[in-house]
Design a protein around this motif. Structure first.
Motif, PDB file in Angstrom:
ATOM      1  N   TYR A 290       5.513   9.009  -8.460  1.00 25.75           N
ATOM      2  CA  TYR A 290       6.948   8.715  -8.288  1.00 25.75           C
ATOM      3  C   TYR A 290       7.815   9.970  -8.427  1.00 25.75           C
ATOM      4  O   TYR A 290       8.997   9.925  -8.117  1.00 25.75           O
ATOM      5  CB  TYR A 290       7.408   7.613  -9.263  1.00 25.75           C
ATOM      6  N   MET A 291       7.225  11.088  -8.871  1.00 23.88           N
ATOM      7  CA  MET A 291       7.942  12.365  -8.853  1.00 23.88           C
ATOM      8  C   MET A 291       7.635  13.115  -7.554  1.00 23.88           C
ATOM      9  O   MET A 291       8.481  13.783  -6.985  1.00 23.88           O
ATOM     10  CB  MET A 291       7.533  13.252 -10.039  1.00 23.88           C
ATOM     11  N   ARG A 292       6.395  13.013  -7.102  1.00 19.98           N
ATOM     12  CA  ARG A 292       6.000  13.727  -5.871  1.00 19.98           C
ATOM     13  C   ARG A 292       6.632  13.090  -4.635  1.00 19.98           C
ATOM     14  O   ARG A 292       6.950  13.769  -3.668  1.00 19.98           O
ATOM     15  CB  ARG A 292       4.460  13.724  -5.745  1.00 19.98           C
ATOM     16  N   VAL A 293       6.750  11.762  -4.695  1.00 21.44           N
ATOM     17  CA  VAL A 293       7.340  11.026  -3.567  1.00 21.44           C
ATOM     18  C   VAL A 293       8.467  10.154  -4.134  1.00 21.44           C
ATOM     19  O   VAL A 293       8.258   8.973  -4.435  1.00 21.44           O
ATOM     20  CB  VAL A 293       6.278  10.154  -2.857  1.00 21.44           C
ATOM     21  N   PRO A 294       9.650  10.733  -4.331  1.00 23.14           N
ATOM     22  CA  PRO A 294      10.724   9.970  -4.978  1.00 23.14           C
ATOM     23  C   PRO A 294      11.096   8.709  -4.190  1.00 23.14           C
ATOM     24  O   PRO A 294      11.044   8.687  -2.959  1.00 23.14           O
ATOM     25  CB  PRO A 294      11.891  10.967  -5.025  1.00 23.14           C
TER      26      PRO A 294
ATOM     27  N   GLY B 249       0.813  -1.215   0.000  1.00 20.68           N
ATOM     28  CA  GLY B 249       0.000   0.000   0.000  1.00 20.68           C
ATOM     29  C   GLY B 249       0.847   1.266   0.000  1.00 20.68           C
ATOM     30  O   GLY B 249       0.370   2.336   0.414  1.00 20.68           O
ATOM     31  N   THR B 250       2.054   1.162  -0.506  1.00 15.35           N
ATOM     32  CA  THR B 250       2.972   2.309  -0.573  1.00 15.35           C
ATOM     33  C   THR B 250       2.361   3.488  -1.332  1.00 15.35           C
ATOM     34  O   THR B 250       2.416   4.635  -0.875  1.00 15.35           O
ATOM     35  CB  THR B 250       4.266   1.916  -1.328  1.00 15.35           C
ATOM     36  N   THR B 251       1.806   3.186  -2.491  1.00 14.91           N
ATOM     37  CA  THR B 251       1.275   4.236  -3.361  1.00 14.91           C
ATOM     38  C   THR B 251       0.069   4.898  -2.694  1.00 14.91           C
ATOM     39  O   THR B 251      -0.122   6.115  -2.775  1.00 14.91           O
ATOM     40  CB  THR B 251       0.879   3.629  -4.723  1.00 14.91           C
ATOM     41  N   TRP B 252      -0.697   4.088  -2.027  1.00 17.53           N
ATOM     42  CA  TRP B 252      -1.896   4.568  -1.334  1.00 17.53           C
ATOM     43  C   TRP B 252      -1.525   5.541  -0.208  1.00 17.53           C
ATOM     44  O   TRP B 252      -2.014   6.680  -0.164  1.00 17.53           O
ATOM     45  CB  TRP B 252      -2.630   3.350  -0.779  1.00 17.53           C
ATOM     46  N   ILE B 253      -0.635   5.119   0.677  1.00 18.36           N
ATOM     47  CA  ILE B 253      -0.255   5.999   1.792  1.00 18.36           C
ATOM     48  C   ILE B 253       0.516   7.220   1.264  1.00 18.36           C
ATOM     49  O   ILE B 253       0.391   8.326   1.803  1.00 18.36           O
ATOM     50  CB  ILE B 253       0.525   5.216   2.899  1.00 18.36           C
TER      51      ILE B 253
ATOM     52  N   GLU C 220     -10.850   5.592  -7.263  1.00 18.76           N
ATOM     53  CA  GLU C 220     -10.295   6.891  -7.701  1.00 18.76           C
ATOM     54  C   GLU C 220      -8.860   6.730  -8.163  1.00 18.76           C
ATOM     55  O   GLU C 220      -8.470   7.236  -9.214  1.00 18.76           O
ATOM     56  CB  GLU C 220     -10.324   7.899  -6.544  1.00 18.76           C
ATOM     57  N   MET C 221      -8.073   6.043  -7.365  1.00 20.55           N
ATOM     58  CA  MET C 221      -6.642   5.942  -7.682  1.00 20.55           C
ATOM     59  C   MET C 221      -6.395   5.080  -8.919  1.00 20.55           C
ATOM     60  O   MET C 221      -5.462   5.314  -9.671  1.00 20.55           O
ATOM     61  CB  MET C 221      -5.862   5.425  -6.467  1.00 20.55           C
ATOM     62  N   GLN C 222      -7.270   4.119  -9.131  1.00 24.75           N
ATOM     63  CA  GLN C 222      -7.148   3.267 -10.321  1.00 24.75           C
ATOM     64  C   GLN C 222      -7.310   4.089 -11.613  1.00 24.75           C
ATOM     65  O   GLN C 222      -6.670   3.813 -12.619  1.00 24.75           O
ATOM     66  CB  GLN C 222      -8.251   2.206 -10.232  1.00 24.75           C
ATOM     67  N   GLN C 223      -8.159   5.128 -11.530  1.00 20.83           N
ATOM     68  CA  GLN C 223      -8.423   5.978 -12.694  1.00 20.83           C
ATOM     69  C   GLN C 223      -7.444   7.139 -12.808  1.00 20.83           C
ATOM     70  O   GLN C 223      -7.405   7.811 -13.845  1.00 20.83           O
ATOM     71  CB  GLN C 223      -9.835   6.586 -12.605  1.00 20.83           C
ATOM     72  N   ASN C 224      -6.706   7.392 -11.746  1.00 17.88           N
ATOM     73  CA  ASN C 224      -5.865   8.596 -11.678  1.00 17.88           C
ATOM     74  C   ASN C 224      -4.482   8.313 -12.279  1.00 17.88           C
ATOM     75  O   ASN C 224      -3.665   7.620 -11.682  1.00 17.88           O
ATOM     76  CB  ASN C 224      -5.762   9.029 -10.202  1.00 17.88           C
ATOM     77  N   PHE C 225      -4.224   8.872 -13.449  1.00 18.42           N
ATOM     78  CA  PHE C 225      -2.969   8.614 -14.147  1.00 18.42           C
ATOM     79  C   PHE C 225      -1.753   9.129 -13.377  1.00 18.42           C
ATOM     80  O   PHE C 225      -0.637   8.701 -13.645  1.00 18.42           O
ATOM     81  CB  PHE C 225      -2.998   9.224 -15.560  1.00 18.42           C
ATOM     82  N   MET C 226      -1.973  10.022 -12.446  1.00 22.47           N
ATOM     83  CA  MET C 226      -0.858  10.519 -11.643  1.00 22.47           C
ATOM     84  C   MET C 226      -0.607   9.615 -10.427  1.00 22.47           C
ATOM     85  O   MET C 226       0.271   9.875  -9.619  1.00 22.47           O
ATOM     86  CB  MET C 226      -1.124  11.965 -11.192  1.00 22.47           C
TER      87      MET C 226
ATOM     88  N   ASN D 235      -1.566   5.865 -10.867  1.00 28.05           N
ATOM     89  CA  ASN D 235      -1.711   4.438 -11.233  1.00 28.05           C
ATOM     90  C   ASN D 235      -0.547   3.864 -12.042  1.00 28.05           C
ATOM     91  O   ASN D 235      -0.645   2.743 -12.543  1.00 28.05           O
ATOM     92  CB  ASN D 235      -3.051   4.209 -11.948  1.00 28.05           C
ATOM     93  N   TYR D 236       0.516   4.624 -12.191  1.00 27.46           N
ATOM     94  CA  TYR D 236       1.751   4.158 -12.860  1.00 27.46           C
ATOM     95  C   TYR D 236       1.560   3.886 -14.356  1.00 27.46           C
ATOM     96  O   TYR D 236       2.419   3.277 -14.976  1.00 27.46           O
ATOM     97  CB  TYR D 236       2.344   2.915 -12.160  1.00 27.46           C
ATOM     98  N   ARG D 237       0.467   4.379 -14.927  1.00 25.40           N
ATOM     99  CA  ARG D 237       0.285   4.138 -16.359  1.00 25.40           C
ATOM    100  C   ARG D 237       1.127   5.078 -17.216  1.00 25.40           C
ATOM    101  O   ARG D 237       1.143   4.960 -18.438  1.00 25.40           O
ATOM    102  CB  ARG D 237      -1.199   4.200 -16.729  1.00 25.40           C
ATOM    103  N   THR D 238       1.812   6.017 -16.579  1.00 18.51           N
ATOM    104  CA  THR D 238       2.704   6.917 -17.322  1.00 18.51           C
ATOM    105  C   THR D 238       4.098   6.287 -17.513  1.00 18.51           C
ATOM    106  O   THR D 238       4.936   6.852 -18.193  1.00 18.51           O
ATOM    107  CB  THR D 238       2.856   8.257 -16.560  1.00 18.51           C
ATOM    108  N   ILE D 239       4.317   5.124 -16.930  1.00 17.35           N
ATOM    109  CA  ILE D 239       5.608   4.425 -17.068  1.00 17.35           C
ATOM    110  C   ILE D 239       5.610   3.653 -18.397  1.00 17.35           C
ATOM    111  O   ILE D 239       4.600   3.026 -18.736  1.00 17.35           O
ATOM    112  CB  ILE D 239       5.792   3.416 -15.899  1.00 17.35           C
ATOM    113  N   PRO D 240       6.712   3.699 -19.166  1.00 17.10           N
ATOM    114  CA  PRO D 240       6.735   2.979 -20.452  1.00 17.10           C
ATOM    115  C   PRO D 240       6.455   1.476 -20.283  1.00 17.10           C
ATOM    116  O   PRO D 240       6.841   0.882 -19.270  1.00 17.10           O
ATOM    117  CB  PRO D 240       8.176   3.186 -20.963  1.00 17.10           C
ATOM    118  N   THR D 241       5.806   0.890 -21.277  1.00 11.86           N
ATOM    119  CA  THR D 241       5.373  -0.515 -21.136  1.00 11.86           C
ATOM    120  C   THR D 241       6.553  -1.493 -21.108  1.00 11.86           C
ATOM    121  O   THR D 241       6.389  -2.615 -20.646  1.00 11.86           O
ATOM    122  CB  THR D 241       4.412  -0.945 -22.262  1.00 11.86           C
TER     123      THR D 241
END
Ligand code: A3P
Length: 295
Positions: free
Chosen positions: A76-80, A50-54, A231-237, A239-245
């Motif tokens: 991952y930019m807001r919380v390096p 639950g790292t991303t959640w907290i 909410e977090m599943q839909q939130n591109f900031m 849900n890590y969907r900005t990371i290259p595949t």
């Protein structure tokens, strides 16, 4: 002769006996020398707890509940991520060094590997733990989609590796116990994923109190609503969907996978469960740390 190509899934390299993602291990010197500041807040977890959640919750607190500010950058930019290192991408340490104050620092390091300056500067720390059965399942799917990990192989083998601590960041048992013991002598809040699932508002209030922030019910409500799994599943900031595949392939398994407690029941066989329970008894002997496997 052409130089040998980097294997797509590099084998782990141990750091003082703890298996580590190869690129992270190769950058270890920079991590060990990292200079923490007294107003850094460390967010520490074993992976998949639950790292991303907290992190999203705490970033919301730091931004006084302003969702637009939280949506300016991926998590991952807001919380390096302190020990993060992958070729051609800024390392966690580089990202952190660009910030002057009030830094949020994510780590998965077991307590004995944390850079000494966090202790020397007496930084506040928030640890979040999750029951090991759900962690093992979540980790298995994460190993598959996040290709910095070795191939996890079949589930039964991965589960044995997990119990033996032969996974990245090492033994879950030693991780949760090590941080639990350290909490007594440190400014540390030790949280549980299951408690957060059960009553997020109660847990958010605990975090606010620990951080010495006013207990505004309006803020608690805004954070609770912004950080639900849906909410977090839909939130591109978040849900890590900005990371290259080629690094994270969500078509194999999404990062925001299920977000529930008790999913292990759909994965463990009866035999695996018995083996796991017997092993758990041995590895957790003598601690008063307890986990809930369902809520
Ligand atoms: P599952 O794989 O069980 O779904 P981490 O951020 O430490 O890597 O942990 C990831 C796990 O936390 C994943 O678990 C993910 O779905 C879950 N998670 C992320 N955000 C969540 C939220 N807001 N509520 C509940 N679970 C969440």
């Amino acid at each position: 002769m052409q130089p040998a190509k980097e294997p797509p899934r590099p084998a782990m390299i141990p750091i003082r006996g703890v298996p580590m993602i190869k690129h992270f291990a190769e950058n270890w010197g920079e991590v060990e020398r990292f200079q923490a500041q007294p107003d850094d807040l460390l967010i520490s977890t074993y992976p998949k707890s639950g790292t991303t959640w907290i992190s999203e919750i705490i970033d919301m607190i730091y931004n006084d509940g302003d969702i637009e500010k939280c949506k300016q950058d991926p998590i991952y930019m807001r919380v390096p991520f302190l020990e993060f290192a992958v070729p051609d991408i800024p390392t966690g340490v580089e990202l952190l060094q660009k910030r002057s104050s009030q830094r949020l620092v994510k780590t998965h390091l077991p307590v004995q590997l944390l850079p000494p300056s966090f202790w020397e500067k007496d930084c506040k720390m928030i640890y979040m733990a999750r029951n090991p059965k759900d962690v093992a399942v979540s980790y298995y799917y994460f190993y598959q989609m996040a290709k910095v990990h070795p191939d996890p192989g079949p589930w039964d083998k991965f589960l044995d590796d997990f119990m033996a601590g032969e996974v990245t960041f090492g033994s879950w048992y030693q991780h949760v116990r090590g941080w639990w013991d350290k909490r007594k002598e440190q400014r540390m809040l030790y949280l549980f994923y299951e408690d957060m699932k059960e009553d997020p508002r109660r847990e958010i209030r605990k975090v606010l109190e620990f951080l010495g922030r006013p207990l505004s019910e309006e803020l608690v409500e805004a954070i609770a609503r912004h950080t639900t799994f849906a909410e977090m599943q839909q939130n591109f900031m978040a849900n890590y969907r900005t990371i290259p595949t080629n690094v994270m392939d969500h078509s194999i398994s999404p990062f925001m996978r299920k977000g529930v407690t008790g999913d292990w029941k759909t994965q463990f066989t009866v035999a695996q469960n018995e083996r796991f329970d017997a092993n758990y008894e041995r590895q957790m002997e003598g601690t008063d740390l307890c986990f809930r496997l369902e809520i």
